[in-house]
Scaffold this motif. Structure first.
Motif, mmCIF file in Angstrom:
data_model
loop_
_atom_site.group_PDB
_atom_site.id
_atom_site.type_symbol
_atom_site.label_atom_id
_atom_site.label_comp_id
_atom_site.label_asym_id
_atom_site.label_seq_id
_atom_site.Cartn_x
_atom_site.Cartn_y
_atom_site.Cartn_z
ATOM 1 N N PRO E 9 0.834 -1.211 0.000
ATOM 2 C CA PRO E 9 0.000 0.000 0.000
ATOM 3 C C PRO E 9 0.870 1.263 0.000
ATOM 4 C CG PRO E 9 -0.769 -1.579 1.654
ATOM 5 C CD PRO E 9 0.533 -2.098 1.133
ATOM 6 N N TRP E 34 -8.842 9.764 5.849
ATOM 7 C CA TRP E 34 -7.935 8.638 5.609
ATOM 8 C C TRP E 34 -8.340 7.905 4.328
ATOM 9 C CZ3 TRP E 34 -9.521 3.335 6.175
ATOM 10 C CH2 TRP E 34 -10.875 3.196 6.557
ATOM 11 N N ASN E 36 -8.527 4.088 2.406
ATOM 12 C CA ASN E 36 -8.485 2.653 2.733
ATOM 13 C C ASN E 36 -7.555 1.901 1.778
ATOM 14 O OD1 ASN E 36 -10.890 3.354 1.082
ATOM 15 N ND2 ASN E 36 -11.119 1.134 0.900
ATOM 16 N N ASN E 37 -7.156 0.707 2.244
ATOM 17 C CA ASN E 37 -6.071 -0.018 1.569
ATOM 18 C C ASN E 37 -6.352 -0.388 0.116
ATOM 19 O OD1 ASN E 37 -4.157 -0.074 3.645
ATOM 20 N ND2 ASN E 37 -5.230 -1.754 4.685
ATOM 21 N N PHE E 38 -7.632 -0.525 -0.261
ATOM 22 C CA PHE E 38 -7.933 -0.849 -1.651
ATOM 23 C C PHE E 38 -7.305 0.191 -2.598
ATOM 24 C CE2 PHE E 38 -10.600 -0.324 -5.454
ATOM 25 C CZ PHE E 38 -10.531 -1.603 -5.977
ATOM 26 N N VAL E 41 -3.331 0.148 -2.714
ATOM 27 C CA VAL E 41 -2.649 -0.834 -3.568
ATOM 28 C C VAL E 41 -2.894 -0.510 -5.049
ATOM 29 C CG1 VAL E 41 -2.507 -2.695 -1.848
ATOM 30 C CG2 VAL E 41 -4.536 -2.552 -3.323
ATOM 31 N N SER E 89 -15.462 -4.101 3.661
ATOM 32 C CA SER E 89 -15.468 -2.656 3.374
ATOM 33 C C SER E 89 -16.861 -2.169 2.977
ATOM 34 C CB SER E 89 -14.438 -2.312 2.287
ATOM 35 O OG SER E 89 -14.712 -2.986 1.086
#
Lengths: 136, 136, 136, 136, 136, 136
Positions: E9, E34, E36-38, E41, E89
């Motif tokens: 990430p 913030w 999110n990790n999706f 990446v 999510s």
């Protein structure tokens, strides 16, 4: 900690001669000195281990398509099916065969787009255009 | 006779200027003089038609992967998902980009093998080998 | 450590009388003294818990197919869909009903092969042979 | 009228000796005098035809599971994946091996139920119960 | 401990101006501070990040369907496909938009039932009733 | 001409009292005077017919979600799974409950997008963000 495998991986040291022969061929073909867990769980059925390995070796060998292209296709199918083990193992295999990060990202963009338009076609059911039909 | 589409395809003659603009770009990009049914059903939502077409055009353009490789990946995903329209249209597109019959058959051999081993991994749940894990 | 469940499992001690009645029937039917997490999360909707449990009990009961064969089919579908919880729980259930390791490995070999040939048929679209069509 | 196949079926009369040898083995093994379309389209890649047929013959042979049980599993996977050709061909094969209509209906009831609970587990993500985990 | 992501990430602090511009729009649109990790990446391919985000923003905006209904549909598809990240999510997103626990449980009941009857239809192949066919 | 169904639809005139009772309830509940083919093929197993119908009736009834929203979810799952019969029947049902064409097109846009991002997440495996995890 991930859940343990459904059958215990069989290490080389504990394997029967029949299983070791397949393990040896995997390592010789891949020029490595270890066996990944997929084969170690499949080894509970030595005939299946041999059949699947020999099928995979034949299918992934160079032919009308080169080995990297074949590995990219494997990654595409694994992402479509959501197979976690397969995504890790075949992404690693594709990288070892020369897949760059840019290639991986483009590959997944195509996979994502195909999964999207597959469902639009499934939901709207357009007739197949005559121009797309194979000639008899 | 196949079942009729769930929404009626919109021909160029009946299309709004907004839809025609997309149709024109599809034909210009593909150097053809017709529009296939997938776009004609999607045209019931002109904003979606434009978004999906522009996304597809961007994703399938040459980049780190060449257009034929991308089309092969599209065929692989469509066979995995069982999308009939998509198998016909993308196999035709891949042939137009140079896919030989030998390439099609090898591609499907990889697709078949990947679908097989994906399920063996799903059913036996081997742990992902440390060597396959990306380095932080 | 796996991610926590999306809704919290409801233990017997904390369950409503309506939920406890289903839990009691699960334990009586299975001759066990505990409830697995699938039912404990489904218990957030007592009517759904009751409907799914009663459906499952009816479907898995002996009939034209015996309970072990039915459990094997459950394992086959779960591996095809890649459901992790279901692969663990139904493999355990099948073992409890007498599935040997050899049976598990053969079952998965059939699952793998079927997933392979399903995609070859999807990608090549052979016409259904007249001999396979049901007689009117 | 269904869409034509993506590659043309190869009849026995037009087949190479290599393909005919596989066709002969299919007919001898199945004690029939005809070849179904799946093999006739796969015959465009004789090596793949031979590999898939020999794999299928080995996997479907009697072993820890009997041939009818294996055919039922094949039908279950084909319905789960939505493969039309495969549903027709393997339902016909299962009937030929003794599957009654009551067995077919019960089989599909299990398939339906498994597909339902697979998604409830996927959507709620219960942790795998310790009792279901294989012992090391 | 879950397996590490296949690509690392990319945090805001380490992102290129192109990526930061998308991150800024995500945070402004969602009124959060913030990412999110999706997206982190996907940021390995800035053009794809931008395309997918802008597509998602357009598709999920209020229209003929309200945003909560759209999020429920997203949860339904994610449970059907078995995407773990997506189930977490999008369930969280649906809750943030007002989905109660009762709504989640009813939603999954529909998803389960649809997955069941989809396979009964796939396995029995009833003809589409004339009354269901769109009028030309 | 589509392939004939795998089991023959059972008309009201030929149905047993047990099957007729379910047919009567379907027509009364839906305020129609005919039975669609899905139920007519399922009628080969009267107990299954009754169980699936009563489950569907309960699941699709108004609750925390309204019947139209539930029907939209059914259409979304059917497009994701590629079930042809189900796409036709549930799109028709959704239209009868008030789904406009604009709603159908937006629904499918969400389905397409979810299928795309599900695969991007499957292929890149981002960790689930702490903020998305349910609180114990």
């Amino acid at each position: 900690m991930a859940n343990p495998p459904i059958v215990k991986p069989i290490d080389y040291a504990d394997a029967s001669p029949e299983v070791r022969a397949v393990y040896d061929d995997i390592m010789a073909t891949r020029k490595t000195d270890w066996i990944n867990n997929f084969w170690k769980v499949l080894a509970h059925d030595p005939a299946q281990l041999k059949r699947v390995w020999e099928g995979l070796k034949a299918v992934m060998a160079p032919g009308a398509l080169d080995p990297l292209t074949k590995e990219l296709i494997y990654v595409a199918v694994s992402a479509t099916n959501g197979c976690e083990y397969c995504s890790y193992s075949h992404t690693a295999a594709a990288r070892a065969k020369g897949m760059s990060e840019a290639m991986l990202m483009e590959l997944l963009a195509v996979v994502g787009m195909a999964n999207e338009t597959n469902r639009l076609a499934n939901g709207l059911r357009p007739p197949v255009d005559t121009a797309f039909l194979p000639k008899g």
